[in-house]
Design a protein around this motif. Structure first.
Motif, PDB file in Angstrom:
ATOM      1  N   TYR A   1       0.821  -1.029   0.078  1.00  0.00           N
ATOM      2  CA  TYR A   1       0.050  -0.092   0.262  1.00  0.00           C
ATOM      3  C   TYR A   1       0.910   1.283   0.063  1.00  0.00           C
ATOM      4  O   TYR A   1       1.924   1.298   0.802  1.00  0.00           O
ATOM      5  CB  TYR A   1      -0.883  -0.055   1.116  1.00  0.00           C
ATOM      6  CG  TYR A   1      -1.817  -1.072   1.265  1.00  0.00           C
ATOM      7  CD1 TYR A   1      -3.031  -1.357   0.921  1.00  0.00           C
ATOM      8  CD2 TYR A   1      -1.395  -2.299   1.804  1.00  0.00           C
ATOM      9  CE1 TYR A   1      -3.902  -2.442   0.949  1.00  0.00           C
ATOM     10  CE2 TYR A   1      -1.976  -3.412   2.067  1.00  0.00           C
ATOM     11  CZ  TYR A   1      -3.328  -3.143   1.087  1.00  0.00           C
ATOM     12  OH  TYR A   1      -4.304  -4.465   1.321  1.00  0.00           O
TER      13      TYR A   1
ATOM     14  N   HIS B   1      -8.302   2.601   1.300  1.00  0.00           N
ATOM     15  CA  HIS B   1      -8.367   1.241   2.236  1.00  0.00           C
ATOM     16  C   HIS B   1      -8.183   1.287   3.553  1.00  0.00           C
ATOM     17  O   HIS B   1      -8.395   0.226   4.262  1.00  0.00           O
ATOM     18  CB  HIS B   1      -7.326   0.390   1.282  1.00  0.00           C
ATOM     19  CG  HIS B   1      -5.915   0.915   1.822  1.00  0.00           C
ATOM     20  ND1 HIS B   1      -5.438   0.143   2.893  1.00  0.00           N
ATOM     21  CD2 HIS B   1      -5.081   1.602   1.206  1.00  0.00           C
ATOM     22  CE1 HIS B   1      -4.065   0.832   3.116  1.00  0.00           C
ATOM     23  NE2 HIS B   1      -4.075   1.621   2.100  1.00  0.00           N
ATOM     24  N   HIS B   2      -7.618   2.284   3.843  1.00  0.00           N
ATOM     25  CA  HIS B   2      -7.096   2.654   5.379  1.00  0.00           C
ATOM     26  C   HIS B   2      -8.194   2.982   6.362  1.00  0.00           C
ATOM     27  O   HIS B   2      -8.552   4.096   6.224  1.00  0.00           O
ATOM     28  CB  HIS B   2      -5.667   3.460   5.511  1.00  0.00           C
ATOM     29  CG  HIS B   2      -4.948   3.250   6.631  1.00  0.00           C
ATOM     30  ND1 HIS B   2      -5.338   3.578   7.957  1.00  0.00           N
ATOM     31  CD2 HIS B   2      -3.743   2.481   6.716  1.00  0.00           C
ATOM     32  CE1 HIS B   2      -4.432   3.256   8.719  1.00  0.00           C
ATOM     33  NE2 HIS B   2      -3.338   2.556   8.083  1.00  0.00           N
TER      34      HIS B   2
ATOM     35  N   TYR C   1     -10.758   7.570   3.814  1.00  0.00           N
ATOM     36  CA  TYR C   1     -11.234   6.141   4.034  1.00  0.00           C
ATOM     37  C   TYR C   1     -12.628   6.207   3.032  1.00  0.00           C
ATOM     38  O   TYR C   1     -13.495   6.772   3.183  1.00  0.00           O
ATOM     39  CB  TYR C   1     -11.809   5.829   5.315  1.00  0.00           C
ATOM     40  CG  TYR C   1     -12.027   4.477   5.562  1.00  0.00           C
ATOM     41  CD1 TYR C   1     -11.334   3.232   5.034  1.00  0.00           C
ATOM     42  CD2 TYR C   1     -13.075   4.104   6.389  1.00  0.00           C
ATOM     43  CE1 TYR C   1     -11.783   1.850   5.213  1.00  0.00           C
ATOM     44  CE2 TYR C   1     -13.443   2.752   6.512  1.00  0.00           C
ATOM     45  CZ  TYR C   1     -12.758   1.500   5.970  1.00  0.00           C
ATOM     46  OH  TYR C   1     -13.394   0.513   6.564  1.00  0.00           O
TER      47      TYR C   1
ATOM     48  N   ALA D   1     -12.676  -0.140   0.306  1.00  0.00           N
ATOM     49  CA  ALA D   1     -11.565  -0.742   0.963  1.00  0.00           C
ATOM     50  C   ALA D   1     -11.836  -2.406   1.040  1.00  0.00           C
ATOM     51  O   ALA D   1     -11.136  -3.218   0.819  1.00  0.00           O
ATOM     52  CB  ALA D   1     -11.657  -0.383   2.362  1.00  0.00           C
TER      53      ALA D   1
ATOM     54  N   TRP E   1      -9.656  -5.256  -0.950  1.00  0.00           N
ATOM     55  CA  TRP E   1      -9.172  -6.452  -0.311  1.00  0.00           C
ATOM     56  C   TRP E   1      -9.474  -7.608  -0.876  1.00  0.00           C
ATOM     57  O   TRP E   1      -8.906  -8.636  -1.174  1.00  0.00           O
ATOM     58  CB  TRP E   1      -9.791  -6.247   1.289  1.00  0.00           C
ATOM     59  CG  TRP E   1      -9.226  -7.797   2.005  1.00  0.00           C
ATOM     60  CD1 TRP E   1      -9.978  -8.724   2.252  1.00  0.00           C
ATOM     61  CD2 TRP E   1      -7.897  -7.882   2.381  1.00  0.00           C
ATOM     62  NE1 TRP E   1      -9.212  -9.638   2.993  1.00  0.00           N
ATOM     63  CE2 TRP E   1      -7.992  -9.363   3.107  1.00  0.00           C
ATOM     64  CE3 TRP E   1      -6.631  -7.261   2.274  1.00  0.00           C
ATOM     65  CZ2 TRP E   1      -6.719  -9.937   3.531  1.00  0.00           C
ATOM     66  CZ3 TRP E   1      -5.318  -8.001   2.697  1.00  0.00           C
ATOM     67  CH2 TRP E   1      -5.509  -9.224   3.249  1.00  0.00           C
TER      68      TRP E   1
END
Length: 241
Positions: free
Chosen positions: A119, A203-204, A217, A222, A226
């Motif tokens: 990332y 994604h965080h 975010y 996200a 994944w």
């Protein structure tokens, strides 16, 4: 019921003592292995949990360190360290190869089936491992559609998947186009997924410190990113029981 096991591993890289997080599947056999590189702030519980999630799926996983055990929550401090790093492919490769050596030294790791995902800065390092000719079966990045030195992408020997937010000001359309042009010219098996409306580091999960402008975010994307990473690993490094 057996569970995964985890441990921290200290190792040298970039003139620092790095502290990585190793997660091992519950069984005892050799399994495909994955490196996880963190965002520019450094290794956090987010990447540690992702390493453990991959271990639960059957992967020997090492979440590697960037800053000698430190998490750089101050954006100015983070940029002061990461911008020179991102401009120096040899330093990035040094950090990545040191982590790769740690992963290869784990007896549970199948040395013929290793992937690198990352990332932001960690994703750029994963790409540089590929450009360095590392023997990888897959490379996956989020927020890192960085380009390398001319011609080096021809050394990438595995599929590359990259995900980026459409509204990411750090990886804008021109950067995405340069990345895909590089991959295409090098004959790489590449894919790019653009997540509509997403910012950088989408994604965080939210953090309790100041974040730079353009970072935010996006919970739906996200989860999708994944799943896309897990799908990449399932395709390129299937786990056999």
């Amino acid at each position: 019921m057996t569970t995964i096991t985890t441990r921290t591993i200290e190792y040298p890289a970039d003139a620092l003592t790095m502290i990585g997080h190793l997660a091992l599947p519950a069984d005892t056999g050799r399994r495909p292995a994955v490196l996880i590189g963190p965002e520019g702030m450094g290794l956090s519980d987010v990447e540690r949990r992702r390493a453990e999630a991959l271990a639960e799926l059957g992967y020997v996983t090492l979440a590697f360190d960037l800053h000698g055990g430190r998490y750089l929550s101050d954006p100015e401090e983070m940029l002061a360290r990461c911008l020179p790093l991102l401009a120096d492919p040899d330093r990035m490769r040094g950090i990545g190869n040191a982590a790769l050596d740690v992963l290869r030294a784990e007896p549970r790791a199948d040395l013929d089936r290793i992937a690198a995902i990352g990332y932001g800065t960690g994703g750029a390092i994963a790409l540089e491992l590929g450009r360095d000719g590392a023997d990888l079966r897959a490379i996956g990045t989020v927020n890192a559609v960085t380009t390398g030195r001319p011609g080096d992408a021809a050394r990438i020997r595995c599929p590359v998947w990259a995900g980026v937010g459409s509204e990411d000001p750090i990886m804008p359309p021109a950067q995405r186009e340069a990345f895909t042009a590089e991959m295409q010219a090098a004959g790489v098996d590449w894919r790019l997924t653009v997540y509509g409306g997403a910012l950088h580091a989408f994604h965080h999960p939210p953090v309790d410190h100041t974040v730079p402008s353009g970072v935010g975010y996006h919970p739906q994307h996200a989860q999708r990113a994944w799943r896309d990473i897990v799908d990449l690993l399932t395709e390129c490094l299937p786990v056999t029981k």
